[in-house]
Scaffold this motif. Structure first.
Motif, PDB file in Angstrom:
ATOM      1  N   SER A   1       0.856  -1.262  -0.071  1.00  0.00           N
ATOM      2  CA  SER A   1       0.098  -0.100  -0.045  1.00  0.00           C
ATOM      3  C   SER A   1       0.986   1.205  -0.048  1.00  0.00           C
ATOM      4  O   SER A   1       0.312   2.221  -0.295  1.00  0.00           O
ATOM      5  CB  SER A   1      -0.893   0.170   1.223  1.00  0.00           C
ATOM      6  OG  SER A   1      -0.060   0.098   2.204  1.00  0.00           O
ATOM      7  N   VAL A   2       2.146   1.049   0.412  1.00  0.00           N
ATOM      8  CA  VAL A   2       3.042   2.285   0.306  1.00  0.00           C
ATOM      9  C   VAL A   2       3.950   2.530  -0.666  1.00  0.00           C
ATOM     10  O   VAL A   2       4.511   3.425  -1.435  1.00  0.00           O
ATOM     11  CB  VAL A   2       3.794   2.301   1.682  1.00  0.00           C
ATOM     12  CG1 VAL A   2       5.039   3.456   1.736  1.00  0.00           C
ATOM     13  CG2 VAL A   2       2.960   2.237   2.953  1.00  0.00           C
ATOM     14  N   CYS A   3       4.224   1.053  -1.254  1.00  0.00           N
ATOM     15  CA  CYS A   3       5.337   0.940  -2.496  1.00  0.00           C
ATOM     16  C   CYS A   3       4.867   1.947  -3.801  1.00  0.00           C
ATOM     17  O   CYS A   3       3.546   1.856  -4.155  1.00  0.00           O
ATOM     18  CB  CYS A   3       5.234  -0.407  -2.968  1.00  0.00           C
ATOM     19  SG  CYS A   3       6.409  -0.723  -4.428  1.00  0.00           S
ATOM     20  N   VAL A   4       5.694   2.668  -4.293  1.00  0.00           N
ATOM     21  CA  VAL A   4       5.207   3.331  -5.480  1.00  0.00           C
ATOM     22  C   VAL A   4       6.067   2.934  -6.902  1.00  0.00           C
ATOM     23  O   VAL A   4       5.853   3.447  -7.934  1.00  0.00           O
ATOM     24  CB  VAL A   4       5.975   4.866  -5.323  1.00  0.00           C
ATOM     25  CG1 VAL A   4       5.164   5.733  -4.109  1.00  0.00           C
ATOM     26  CG2 VAL A   4       7.362   4.988  -5.035  1.00  0.00           C
ATOM     27  N   GLY A   5       6.518   1.758  -6.637  1.00  0.00           N
ATOM     28  CA  GLY A   5       7.057   0.872  -7.964  1.00  0.00           C
ATOM     29  C   GLY A   5       8.307   1.703  -8.484  1.00  0.00           C
ATOM     30  O   GLY A   5       8.751   1.439  -9.771  1.00  0.00           O
ATOM     31  N   CYS A   6       9.150   2.344  -7.799  1.00  0.00           N
ATOM     32  CA  CYS A   6      10.214   3.182  -8.517  1.00  0.00           C
ATOM     33  C   CYS A   6      11.323   2.236  -8.626  1.00  0.00           C
ATOM     34  O   CYS A   6      12.251   2.689  -9.822  1.00  0.00           O
ATOM     35  CB  CYS A   6      10.767   4.200  -7.485  1.00  0.00           C
ATOM     36  SG  CYS A   6      11.690   3.394  -5.707  1.00  0.00           S
ATOM     37  N   GLY A   7      11.670   1.038  -8.068  1.00  0.00           N
ATOM     38  CA  GLY A   7      12.656   0.158  -8.736  1.00  0.00           C
ATOM     39  C   GLY A   7      13.951   0.309  -7.945  1.00  0.00           C
ATOM     40  O   GLY A   7      15.068  -0.488  -8.089  1.00  0.00           O
ATOM     41  N   GLY A   8      13.922   1.295  -7.004  1.00  0.00           N
ATOM     42  CA  GLY A   8      15.236   1.385  -6.374  1.00  0.00           C
ATOM     43  C   GLY A   8      15.610   0.212  -5.554  1.00  0.00           C
ATOM     44  O   GLY A   8      17.214  -0.097  -5.352  1.00  0.00           O
ATOM     45  N   CYS A   9      14.661  -0.467  -4.713  1.00  0.00           N
ATOM     46  CA  CYS A   9      15.044  -1.566  -4.059  1.00  0.00           C
ATOM     47  C   CYS A   9      15.755  -2.888  -5.150  1.00  0.00           C
ATOM     48  O   CYS A   9      16.777  -3.349  -4.622  1.00  0.00           O
ATOM     49  CB  CYS A   9      14.043  -2.151  -3.647  1.00  0.00           C
ATOM     50  SG  CYS A   9      12.308  -2.421  -4.438  1.00  0.00           S
ATOM     51  N   VAL A  10      15.063  -2.763  -6.180  1.00  0.00           N
ATOM     52  CA  VAL A  10      15.676  -4.140  -7.264  1.00  0.00           C
ATOM     53  C   VAL A  10      17.016  -3.739  -7.583  1.00  0.00           C
ATOM     54  O   VAL A  10      17.811  -4.481  -7.565  1.00  0.00           O
ATOM     55  CB  VAL A  10      14.547  -3.852  -8.615  1.00  0.00           C
ATOM     56  CG1 VAL A  10      15.242  -4.881  -9.397  1.00  0.00           C
ATOM     57  CG2 VAL A  10      13.209  -4.316  -7.982  1.00  0.00           C
ATOM     58  N   ALA A  11      17.419  -2.506  -7.845  1.00  0.00           N
ATOM     59  CA  ALA A  11      18.547  -2.130  -8.227  1.00  0.00           C
ATOM     60  C   ALA A  11      19.736  -2.311  -7.017  1.00  0.00           C
ATOM     61  O   ALA A  11      20.876  -2.637  -7.499  1.00  0.00           O
ATOM     62  CB  ALA A  11      18.472  -0.591  -8.687  1.00  0.00           C
ATOM     63  N   GLU A  12      19.262  -2.345  -5.861  1.00  0.00           N
ATOM     64  CA  GLU A  12      20.171  -2.515  -4.638  1.00  0.00           C
ATOM     65  C   GLU A  12      20.370  -3.641  -4.256  1.00  0.00           C
ATOM     66  O   GLU A  12      21.526  -4.102  -3.529  1.00  0.00           O
ATOM     67  CB  GLU A  12      19.845  -1.621  -3.751  1.00  0.00           C
ATOM     68  CG  GLU A  12      19.919   0.010  -3.952  1.00  0.00           C
ATOM     69  CD  GLU A  12      21.290   0.399  -4.117  1.00  0.00           C
ATOM     70  OE1 GLU A  12      22.219  -0.220  -3.614  1.00  0.00           O
ATOM     71  OE2 GLU A  12      21.748   1.206  -5.232  1.00  0.00           O
ATOM     72  N   CYS A  13      19.399  -4.454  -4.470  1.00  0.00           N
ATOM     73  CA  CYS A  13      19.545  -6.040  -4.040  1.00  0.00           C
ATOM     74  C   CYS A  13      20.688  -6.907  -4.578  1.00  0.00           C
ATOM     75  O   CYS A  13      20.799  -7.041  -5.852  1.00  0.00           O
ATOM     76  CB  CYS A  13      18.362  -6.862  -4.055  1.00  0.00           C
ATOM     77  SG  CYS A  13      18.082  -8.330  -3.490  1.00  0.00           S
ATOM     78  N   PRO A  14      21.586  -7.130  -3.857  1.00  0.00           N
ATOM     79  CA  PRO A  14      22.953  -8.043  -4.195  1.00  0.00           C
ATOM     80  C   PRO A  14      22.570  -9.304  -4.547  1.00  0.00           C
ATOM     81  O   PRO A  14      23.299 -10.083  -5.382  1.00  0.00           O
ATOM     82  CB  PRO A  14      23.778  -8.041  -3.112  1.00  0.00           C
ATOM     83  CG  PRO A  14      22.940  -7.931  -1.889  1.00  0.00           C
ATOM     84  CD  PRO A  14      21.627  -7.164  -2.254  1.00  0.00           C
ATOM     85  N   VAL A  15      21.382  -9.852  -4.237  1.00  0.00           N
ATOM     86  CA  VAL A  15      21.129 -11.310  -4.562  1.00  0.00           C
ATOM     87  C   VAL A  15      19.912 -11.361  -5.689  1.00  0.00           C
ATOM     88  O   VAL A  15      19.201 -12.574  -5.619  1.00  0.00           O
ATOM     89  CB  VAL A  15      20.843 -12.238  -3.277  1.00  0.00           C
ATOM     90  CG1 VAL A  15      22.161 -12.314  -2.521  1.00  0.00           C
ATOM     91  CG2 VAL A  15      19.881 -11.767  -2.462  1.00  0.00           C
ATOM     92  N   ASP A  16      19.475 -10.408  -6.374  1.00  0.00           N
ATOM     93  CA  ASP A  16      18.181 -10.466  -6.998  1.00  0.00           C
ATOM     94  C   ASP A  16      16.983 -11.096  -6.574  1.00  0.00           C
ATOM     95  O   ASP A  16      16.285 -11.931  -6.957  1.00  0.00           O
ATOM     96  CB  ASP A  16      18.702 -11.087  -8.148  1.00  0.00           C
ATOM     97  CG  ASP A  16      19.812 -10.381  -9.171  1.00  0.00           C
ATOM     98  OD1 ASP A  16      19.845  -9.056  -9.089  1.00  0.00           O
ATOM     99  OD2 ASP A  16      20.558 -11.034  -9.833  1.00  0.00           O
ATOM    100  N   ALA A  17      16.799 -10.620  -4.924  1.00  0.00           N
ATOM    101  CA  ALA A  17      15.567 -11.394  -4.651  1.00  0.00           C
ATOM    102  C   ALA A  17      14.117 -10.561  -4.534  1.00  0.00           C
ATOM    103  O   ALA A  17      13.344 -11.008  -4.254  1.00  0.00           O
ATOM    104  CB  ALA A  17      15.893 -11.423  -3.155  1.00  0.00           C
ATOM    105  N   ILE A  18      14.278  -9.516  -5.372  1.00  0.00           N
ATOM    106  CA  ILE A  18      13.253  -8.631  -5.457  1.00  0.00           C
ATOM    107  C   ILE A  18      12.627  -8.610  -6.994  1.00  0.00           C
ATOM    108  O   ILE A  18      13.365  -8.327  -7.917  1.00  0.00           O
ATOM    109  CB  ILE A  18      13.485  -7.210  -5.025  1.00  0.00           C
ATOM    110  CG1 ILE A  18      14.069  -7.265  -3.492  1.00  0.00           C
ATOM    111  CG2 ILE A  18      12.260  -6.345  -5.364  1.00  0.00           C
ATOM    112  CD1 ILE A  18      14.337  -5.951  -3.174  1.00  0.00           C
ATOM    113  N   SER A  19      11.670  -8.910  -7.238  1.00  0.00           N
ATOM    114  CA  SER A  19      11.029  -9.031  -8.654  1.00  0.00           C
ATOM    115  C   SER A  19       9.666  -8.454  -8.635  1.00  0.00           C
ATOM    116  O   SER A  19       9.084  -8.239  -7.817  1.00  0.00           O
ATOM    117  CB  SER A  19      10.869 -10.093  -9.076  1.00  0.00           C
ATOM    118  OG  SER A  19      10.167 -11.312  -8.208  1.00  0.00           O
TER     119      SER A  19
END
Length: 79
Positions: free
Chosen positions: A61-79
C-alpha cells in the motif's frame, strides 16, 4: 517522505519516481525467500515501504514502484 539523501519528497516527486502511478497505486515488487537480510533495499526505498524480517517485506500500500530496491539487491531477491 524522504529520499536517499534525506531530502523531503513532494507528492509530485513521488509521482515522478513511480512513473505517475501515485503512492496509492499499490505495490509493484515482492521479496523472495532468497533475501539475505542485508537491508540495502530498505535503505534505497524513498517511501519507507520495506520492513525488516526474514525475508524483508514490502508494504504494497506504500510502494510506489520506483525500482530502487531492485537495483540495490545484491542477490536479485526482488521482482
Amino acid at each position: 517522505m524522504l529520499d536517499n539523501n534525506q531530502n523531503m519528497l513532494s507528492d509530485d516527486d513521488l509521482d515522478s519516481v513511480s512513473g505517475g502511478t501515485g503512492s496509492n497505486g499499490g505495490g509493484h515488487y515482492t521479496i523472495s525467500s532468497d533475501c539475505v537480510g542485508c537491508g540495502k533495499c530498505s535503505d534505497a526505498c524513498p517511501v519507507e515501504a520495506i520492513h525488516s524480517g526474514s525475508p524483508f517485506t514490502i508494504d504494497q500500500s506504500v510502494c510506489v514502484g520506483c525500482g530502487g530496491c531492485v537495483a540495490e539487491c545484491p542477490v536479485d531477491a526482488i521482482s
